[in-house]
Design a protein around this motif. Structure first.
Motif, PDB file in Angstrom:
ATOM      1  N   SER A 107      36.903  54.363  51.174  1.00 32.35           N
ATOM      2  CA  SER A 107      35.889  55.293  51.698  1.00 32.35           C
ATOM      3  C   SER A 107      34.754  55.503  50.710  1.00 32.35           C
ATOM      4  O   SER A 107      33.682  55.964  51.075  1.00 32.35           O
ATOM      5  N   ARG A 108      34.989  55.155  49.450  1.00 35.61           N
ATOM      6  CA  ARG A 108      33.941  55.298  48.431  1.00 35.61           C
ATOM      7  C   ARG A 108      32.844  54.254  48.607  1.00 35.61           C
ATOM      8  O   ARG A 108      31.750  54.419  48.094  1.00 35.61           O
ATOM      9  N   GLY A 109      33.185  53.156  49.295  1.00 30.52           N
ATOM     10  CA  GLY A 109      32.208  52.130  49.626  1.00 30.52           C
ATOM     11  C   GLY A 109      31.467  51.560  48.447  1.00 30.52           C
ATOM     12  O   GLY A 109      32.048  51.012  47.525  1.00 30.52           O
ATOM     13  N   LYS A 110      30.143  51.707  48.470  1.00 26.29           N
ATOM     14  CA  LYS A 110      29.275  51.070  47.488  1.00 26.29           C
ATOM     15  C   LYS A 110      29.275  51.775  46.136  1.00 26.29           C
ATOM     16  O   LYS A 110      28.611  51.332  45.215  1.00 26.29           O
ATOM     17  N   ASN A 111      30.020  52.858  45.998  1.00 25.12           N
ATOM     18  CA  ASN A 111      30.037  53.598  44.741  1.00 25.12           C
ATOM     19  C   ASN A 111      30.921  52.960  43.675  1.00 25.12           C
ATOM     20  O   ASN A 111      31.037  53.474  42.584  1.00 25.12           O
ATOM     21  N   SER A 112      31.580  51.852  44.019  1.00 25.67           N
ATOM     22  CA  SER A 112      32.466  51.240  43.034  1.00 25.67           C
ATOM     23  C   SER A 112      32.267  49.728  42.989  1.00 25.67           C
ATOM     24  O   SER A 112      31.883  49.110  43.973  1.00 25.67           O
ATOM     25  N   ASN A 113      32.552  49.153  41.845  1.00 26.30           N
ATOM     26  CA  ASN A 113      32.415  47.722  41.623  1.00 26.30           C
ATOM     27  C   ASN A 113      33.538  46.984  42.361  1.00 26.30           C
ATOM     28  O   ASN A 113      34.714  47.293  42.149  1.00 26.30           O
ATOM     29  N   PRO A 114      33.212  45.988  43.197  1.00 24.01           N
ATOM     30  CA  PRO A 114      34.256  45.281  43.960  1.00 24.01           C
ATOM     31  C   PRO A 114      35.302  44.593  43.075  1.00 24.01           C
ATOM     32  O   PRO A 114      36.482  44.581  43.420  1.00 24.01           O
ATOM     33  N   GLU A 115      34.887  44.034  41.942  1.00 26.29           N
ATOM     34  CA  GLU A 115      35.840  43.377  41.042  1.00 26.29           C
ATOM     35  C   GLU A 115      36.811  44.396  40.434  1.00 26.29           C
ATOM     36  O   GLU A 115      38.005  44.135  40.321  1.00 26.29           O
ATOM     37  N   THR A 116      36.274  45.551  40.064  1.00 26.58           N
ATOM     38  CA  THR A 116      37.123  46.598  39.511  1.00 26.58           C
ATOM     39  C   THR A 116      38.107  47.084  40.569  1.00 26.58           C
ATOM     40  O   THR A 116      39.281  47.323  40.275  1.00 26.58           O
ATOM     41  N   GLU A 117      37.638  47.218  41.801  1.00 26.74           N
ATOM     42  CA  GLU A 117      38.521  47.657  42.886  1.00 26.74           C
ATOM     43  C   GLU A 117      39.638  46.656  43.122  1.00 26.74           C
ATOM     44  O   GLU A 117      40.783  47.040  43.361  1.00 26.74           O
ATOM     45  N   LYS A 118      39.326  45.359  43.057  1.00 28.89           N
ATOM     46  CA  LYS A 118      40.361  44.332  43.207  1.00 28.89           C
ATOM     47  C   LYS A 118      41.420  44.473  42.115  1.00 28.89           C
ATOM     48  O   LYS A 118      42.611  44.402  42.387  1.00 28.89           O
ATOM     49  N   GLU A 119      40.954  44.661  40.880  1.00 33.52           N
ATOM     50  CA  GLU A 119      41.885  44.834  39.757  1.00 33.52           C
ATOM     51  C   GLU A 119      42.744  46.086  39.951  1.00 33.52           C
ATOM     52  O   GLU A 119      43.939  46.069  39.693  1.00 33.52           O
ATOM     53  N   ARG A 120      42.098  47.157  40.396  1.00 32.62           N
ATOM     54  CA  ARG A 120      42.798  48.432  40.602  1.00 32.62           C
ATOM     55  C   ARG A 120      43.888  48.277  41.666  1.00 32.62           C
ATOM     56  O   ARG A 120      45.036  48.693  41.465  1.00 32.62           O
ATOM     57  N   ILE A 121      43.554  47.655  42.785  1.00 37.51           N
ATOM     58  CA  ILE A 121      44.509  47.471  43.879  1.00 37.51           C
ATOM     59  C   ILE A 121      45.621  46.514  43.460  1.00 37.51           C
ATOM     60  O   ILE A 121      46.793  46.742  43.765  1.00 37.51           O
ATOM     61  N   LYS A 122      45.276  45.466  42.718  1.00 35.41           N
ATOM     62  CA  LYS A 122      46.295  44.533  42.235  1.00 35.41           C
ATOM     63  C   LYS A 122      47.283  45.249  41.317  1.00 35.41           C
ATOM     64  O   LYS A 122      48.495  45.053  41.422  1.00 35.41           O
ATOM     65  N   ALA A 123      46.784  46.082  40.423  1.00 34.59           N
ATOM     66  CA  ALA A 123      47.650  46.838  39.512  1.00 34.59           C
ATOM     67  C   ALA A 123      48.569  47.767  40.304  1.00 34.59           C
ATOM     68  O   ALA A 123      49.773  47.856  40.026  1.00 34.59           O
ATOM     69  N   LEU A 124      48.011  48.430  41.289  1.00 37.05           N
ATOM     70  CA  LEU A 124      48.795  49.357  42.107  1.00 37.05           C
ATOM     71  C   LEU A 124      49.849  48.613  42.922  1.00 37.05           C
ATOM     72  O   LEU A 124      51.004  49.054  43.015  1.00 37.05           O
TER      73      LEU A 124
END
Length: 186
Positions: A28-45
Motif C-alpha cells: 500500500s506504500r506504493g511509490k514511497n519505497s525502493n522496489p529492490e529494497t522491498e524485494k529484499e525485505r520480502i525475501k528476508a521475511l
C-alpha cells in the motif's frame, strides 16, 4: 530435536497472517519505497517464515506449525540467526536481514498484533558492530566460495541466458549488477 524451546500457543494472530498483513501494508506504500529494497525485505521475511515453520515442525511435530505471533521470542530469533550463520552469511548481510525482521515485528507491535508489553524478540539480536566494520575493511572483498557460486547459479533459469551471462560477467569481472545492466554495445 533442537536446542531451542518454546511453548506453543494457538490463540491470536499467527505468523502467516501477520506476514500477509505486513506485505499488504508494504504494498500500500506504493511509490514511497525502493522496489529492490522491498524485494529484499520480502525475501528476508519469507525466509524467516519458512525457517520458523520448519523449526516448529521439528520441535512440535503433532501441532500446527503456524504458531501465534505472540509466542515468538528471542530463542526463535537466535535460532534463525544461527541458521543464517551456518549458511555463511556475511555479518553485514545478516544485520540487514535482521533489520527487516525487526521492522516486521515493530509493525506488528504498532498494529496490535504483538504484545506491547513484550520487548521485541529481535531487539539487539542482529547488529553490525564497529569490530565487524573494522574486520570487513581489513578483509576487503573476498572471492566467492564454490558453495556460494553454486547457490547463485542454482537460481538461474536455463531459459534465461541473459541472467546466466550477467552472472558470469559479474563473477569474472567483479562488476556490480547495476554496472552490468548499464552496459551497451557502443
Amino acid at each position: 530435536t533442537s536446542q531451542y524451546q518454546t511453548v506453543p500457543t494457538q490463540s491470536g494472530l499467527t505468523l502467516s497472517q501477520a506476514v500477509i498483513n505486513y506485505k499488504q501494508h508494504r504494498l500500500s506504500r506504493g511509490k514511497n519505497s525502493n522496489p529492490e529494497t522491498e524485494k529484499e525485505r520480502i525475501k528476508a521475511l519469507n525466509t524467516f517464515e519458512s525457517w520458523h515453520k520448519d523449526y516448529c515442525k521439528e520441535i512440535f511435530p503433532s501441532l500446527n506449525p503456524d504458531f501465534s505471533l505472540a509466542s515468538i521470542d528471542r530463542t526463535h530469533i537466535t535460532g534463525f540467526r544461527t541458521m543464517l550463520e551456518s549458511l555463511d552469511y556475511a555479518p553485514k548481510t545478516m544485520a540487514k536481514i535482521g533489520s527487516y525482521i525487526h521492522q516486521f515485528f515493530a509493525y506488528c507491535q504498532d498494529s496490535g498484533f504483538y504484545p506491547i508489553t513484550q520487548i521485541l524478540p529481535t531487539t539487539k539480536q542482529f547488529s553490525f558492530t564497529e569490530e565487524d566494520k573494522k574486520n570487513a575493511s581489513k578483509a576487503g572483498f573476498q572471492a566467492f566460495t564454490y558453495k556460494q557460486i553454486e547457490a547463485i547459479f542454482e537460481h538461474i533459469e536455463p531459459e534465461t541466458p541473459h541472467q546466466h551471462f550477467s552472472a558470469l560477467l559479474a563473477l569474472f569481472t567483479g562488476a556490480r549488477r547495476q554496472e552490468i545492466a548499464g552496459l551497451t554495445t557502443d
